[in-house]
Design a protein around this motif. Structure first.
Motif, PDB file in Angstrom:
ATOM      1  N   PHE A 106       0.825  -1.205   0.000  1.00 32.52           N
ATOM      2  CA  PHE A 106       0.000   0.000   0.000  1.00 32.52           C
ATOM      3  C   PHE A 106       0.860   1.256   0.000  1.00 32.52           C
ATOM      4  O   PHE A 106       0.714   2.139  -0.861  1.00 32.52           O
ATOM      5  N   VAL A 107       1.792   1.356   0.942  1.00 32.96           N
ATOM      6  CA  VAL A 107       2.586   2.581   1.035  1.00 32.96           C
ATOM      7  C   VAL A 107       3.540   2.711  -0.152  1.00 32.96           C
ATOM      8  O   VAL A 107       3.799   3.823  -0.636  1.00 32.96           O
ATOM      9  N   ALA A 108       4.058   1.574  -0.644  1.00 33.72           N
ATOM     10  CA  ALA A 108       4.922   1.644  -1.820  1.00 33.72           C
ATOM     11  C   ALA A 108       4.129   2.108  -3.041  1.00 33.72           C
ATOM     12  O   ALA A 108       4.633   2.869  -3.868  1.00 33.72           O
ATOM     13  N   SER A 109       2.888   1.652  -3.142  1.00 28.17           N
ATOM     14  CA  SER A 109       2.054   2.065  -4.269  1.00 28.17           C
ATOM     15  C   SER A 109       1.731   3.552  -4.208  1.00 28.17           C
ATOM     16  O   SER A 109       1.726   4.242  -5.235  1.00 28.17           O
ATOM     17  N   VAL A 110       1.463   4.053  -3.004  1.00 26.04           N
ATOM     18  CA  VAL A 110       1.194   5.483  -2.866  1.00 26.04           C
ATOM     19  C   VAL A 110       2.446   6.287  -3.220  1.00 26.04           C
ATOM     20  O   VAL A 110       2.368   7.313  -3.905  1.00 26.04           O
ATOM     21  N   ALA A 111       3.620   5.794  -2.777  1.00 27.42           N
ATOM     22  CA  ALA A 111       4.875   6.466  -3.147  1.00 27.42           C
ATOM     23  C   ALA A 111       5.085   6.409  -4.660  1.00 27.42           C
ATOM     24  O   ALA A 111       5.516   7.387  -5.281  1.00 27.42           O
ATOM     25  N   PHE A 112       4.761   5.259  -5.256  1.00 31.61           N
ATOM     26  CA  PHE A 112       4.881   5.117  -6.706  1.00 31.61           C
ATOM     27  C   PHE A 112       3.951   6.090  -7.425  1.00 31.61           C
ATOM     28  O   PHE A 112       4.330   6.703  -8.429  1.00 31.61           O
ATOM     29  N   LEU A 113       2.741   6.241  -6.918  1.00 32.87           N
ATOM     30  CA  LEU A 113       1.800   7.182  -7.520  1.00 32.87           C
ATOM     31  C   LEU A 113       2.340   8.614  -7.441  1.00 32.87           C
ATOM     32  O   LEU A 113       2.193   9.396  -8.385  1.00 32.87           O
ATOM     33  N   ALA A 114       2.962   8.943  -6.310  1.00 34.29           N
ATOM     34  CA  ALA A 114       3.546  10.278  -6.173  1.00 34.29           C
ATOM     35  C   ALA A 114       4.669  10.480  -7.191  1.00 34.29           C
ATOM     36  O   ALA A 114       4.764  11.532  -7.844  1.00 34.29           O
ATOM     37  N   TYR A 115       5.504   9.464  -7.336  1.00 34.58           N
ATOM     38  CA  TYR A 115       6.604   9.523  -8.313  1.00 34.58           C
ATOM     39  C   TYR A 115       6.058   9.626  -9.731  1.00 34.58           C
ATOM     40  O   TYR A 115       6.510  10.444 -10.538  1.00 34.58           O
ATOM     41  N   ILE A 376      13.035  11.121  -7.944  1.00 34.75           N
ATOM     42  CA  ILE A 376      12.876   9.807  -8.574  1.00 34.75           C
ATOM     43  C   ILE A 376      13.862   8.811  -7.979  1.00 34.75           C
ATOM     44  O   ILE A 376      13.490   7.684  -7.629  1.00 34.75           O
ATOM     45  N   ASP A 377      15.119   9.208  -7.833  1.00 33.53           N
ATOM     46  CA  ASP A 377      16.129   8.318  -7.249  1.00 33.53           C
ATOM     47  C   ASP A 377      15.728   7.865  -5.854  1.00 33.53           C
ATOM     48  O   ASP A 377      15.816   6.678  -5.508  1.00 33.53           O
ATOM     49  N   ALA A 378      15.284   8.789  -5.019  1.00 32.46           N
ATOM     50  CA  ALA A 378      14.941   8.473  -3.634  1.00 32.46           C
ATOM     51  C   ALA A 378      13.763   7.506  -3.560  1.00 32.46           C
ATOM     52  O   ALA A 378      13.788   6.512  -2.819  1.00 32.46           O
ATOM     53  N   ILE A 379      12.710   7.772  -4.329  1.00 37.23           N
ATOM     54  CA  ILE A 379      11.515   6.929  -4.266  1.00 37.23           C
ATOM     55  C   ILE A 379      11.775   5.555  -4.861  1.00 37.23           C
ATOM     56  O   ILE A 379      11.355   4.530  -4.304  1.00 37.23           O
TER      57      ILE A 379
END
Length: 500
Positions: A106-115, A376-379
């Motif tokens: 869930f949190v990785a997907s939200v981070a991916f959406l932000a990226y 992008i690198d960080a996420i």
């Protein structure tokens, strides 16, 4: 025996509408993996780590991911559930680990959406520049500005979230059209680049032993795993396909297709661009590649394909995440808002909108990193570590679930137990080694994408927050999931119930 009082009807079970075919599943999974975005941006990021050995690292990363895909397929065959890894790991290993899989996804997907929101905004601003629009009033448009790309991308995120609410079938039809355009452009430009590129082909590109260091190898592998991430989106809609086996077929077809596209893209980029050009252009890498191969207006086609890919992956990121939260809410490990199903569309509409809103908040929070390339690198690094953890735990769950096959059928046992176990150990080892290298590379914390402690802090925060939410779910929500790890069966007639 149920704890429900006599004479009390069971609660109505929220059900998702079954409307998808295997083609729809492939469209969702392929859009979630976002090959064009991964090639246009991910290859440049990865080349900055492993140098000219992109084909080697893509092939190496495919091997453990293939083992993970086999684990997903077998588990889906015996227990199709929108929660997939969350349910499978909870039943076979531990409810706590199962919840962690659901949470980090869930949190990785939200981070991916932000990226991806920022990537989408960057593509749109680049297209605006191609059309001659470089300023709005006194504001100069900059595709490399995190603030500008995020603001534009948020508009696109809101639009695709609203579309996702109307149903997976509608989204899949849109994504199928976008994918056809993307792949035609991608195949055409990459094929042309391989044939005409000025840089000589070298077999050393396929030599993983020439990668500069063990740290570069580990980081490159996890970055490549991130590129493959998304094939499992086919399994998050397994309660909406007409035949659960279609989800397995869709996931496998998507993964093999991605391997072919990534190898094609790796070879084409390295034939056309130097290492400095490939690693130095970040979010503008695909547009730069198009400029090297063609004149206007044909040179803009890869950029249009990138925009389509980013938009499709935004929508595809919202859809599986909402289904995972639906399954967790159905088990009362999360609040009831996530399992509210729209009577009009048959989708978890409220959860879908909430995910979009959270992604907007995270995207806005990423403004502390002013350069798009650094964000992008960080996420990507953070998501790569937690995705490796999620994949590894799911593969271990499959090994435990099917361990009896080692006695009954040696060959099936190797495929169902040994290969997933090796894949899991490889990903856990890579994630652990990379985490240690981040810790060892700095002596203080800075909010910079090149600060090792900051890179390590992001995945650690994702995991720790999961344990906090799990404690709340177990002792405050009193979720029955933490007694057995068994989620609500997709075919059961009612929700799990317990006495308060």
């Amino acid at each position: 025996m149920s704890d429900r009082p006599l004479g009390v009807d069971p609660p109505a079970r929220p059900e998702l509408r079954k409307s998808l075919s295997v083609v729809d599943g492939v469209a969702v999974a392929a859009s979630s993996t976002a090959a064009t975005t991964s090639i246009g941006i991910g290859l440049g990021v990865t080349a900055g780590v492993v140098g000219p050995h992109l084909p080697a690292i893509m092939l190496l990363a495919f091997l453990p991911v293939l083992g993970i895909a086999g684990a997903y397929s077998r588990l889906n065959g015996v227990e199709p559930n929108a929660g997939n890894g969350y349910v499978w790991v909870g039943r076979s290993l531990s409810p706590w680990l199962g919840f962690m899989v659901g949470w980090v996804n869930f949190v990785a997907s939200v981070a991916f959406l932000a990226y991806t929101t920022a990537v989408t905004g960057s593509a749109l601003l680049q297209l605006a520049g191609e059309a001659g629009l470089h300023r709005i009033g006194s504001l100069g448009l900059d595709p490399g500005s995190t603030a500008q790309t995020t603001a534009v991308g948020i508009v696109a995120l809101v639009a695709v979230t609203l579309t996702a609410v109307t149903g997976v079938r509608t989204a899949a039809r849109l994504q199928t059209g976008l994918l056809v355009f993307e792949y035609v452009v991608l195949l055409g430009f990459c094929g042309y680049g391989i044939v005409t590129g000025p840089h000589s082909f070298s077999l050393s590109w396929f030599d993983p032993f020439s990668i500069p260091s063990a740290t570069a190898l580990a980081q490159g592998l996890l970055l490549s795993v991130f590129c493959y991430w998304g094939f499992e989106a086919a399994f998050t809609v397994n309660e909406e396909v007409r035949d659960p086996r279609d989800a397995s077929r869709a996931g496998t077809i998507t993964l093999v297709t991605m391997l072919g596209l990534f190898l094609l893209g790796s070879l084409a980029f390295q034939r056309v661009l130097s290492q400095g050009e490939l690693a130095g252009h970040g979010a503008q890498g695909l547009a730069y590649y198009g400029d090297r191969l063609a004149d206007r207006p044909l040179a803009a086609l890869p950029l249009v394909a990138l925009m389509f890919s980013a938009v499709a992956s935004l929508q595809a990121g919202v859809i599986p995440t909402a289904r995972g939260m639906f399954a967790m809410s159905r088990d009362r490990t999360l609040g009831p808002v996530w399992s509210k199903v729209s009577t009009r569309y048959g989708t978890p509409a409220a959860g879908t909108l909430l995910i979009g809103a959270l992604a907007v908040v995270v995207a806005a929070g990423a403004l502390v990193i002013p350069r798009l390339a650094d964000m992008i690198d960080a996420i990507v690094n953070a998501v790569g570590i937690v995705v490796a953890l999620s994949y590894a735990l799911t593969a271990l769950a499959a090994a435990v679930r099917f361990r009896s096959l080692l006695r009954d059928d040696w060959w099936q046992g190797v495929r169902a137990v040994v290969l997933p176990t090796l894949s899991a150990l490889a990903l856990l080892g890579l994630g652990g080694y990379l985490g240690w290298s981040f810790y060892d590379s700095a002596d203080h914390l800075e909010l910079r994408a090149d600060n090792g402690w900051f890179l390590l802090l992001m995945p650690v925060a994702m995991i720790v927050s999961g344990f906090v939410v799990a404690v709340w779910a177990k002792w405050v929500r009193r979720s029955p999931y933490f007694r057995t790890g068994a989620g609500t069966d997709a075919d059961s007639p009612e929700l799990l119930t317990t006495s308060n």
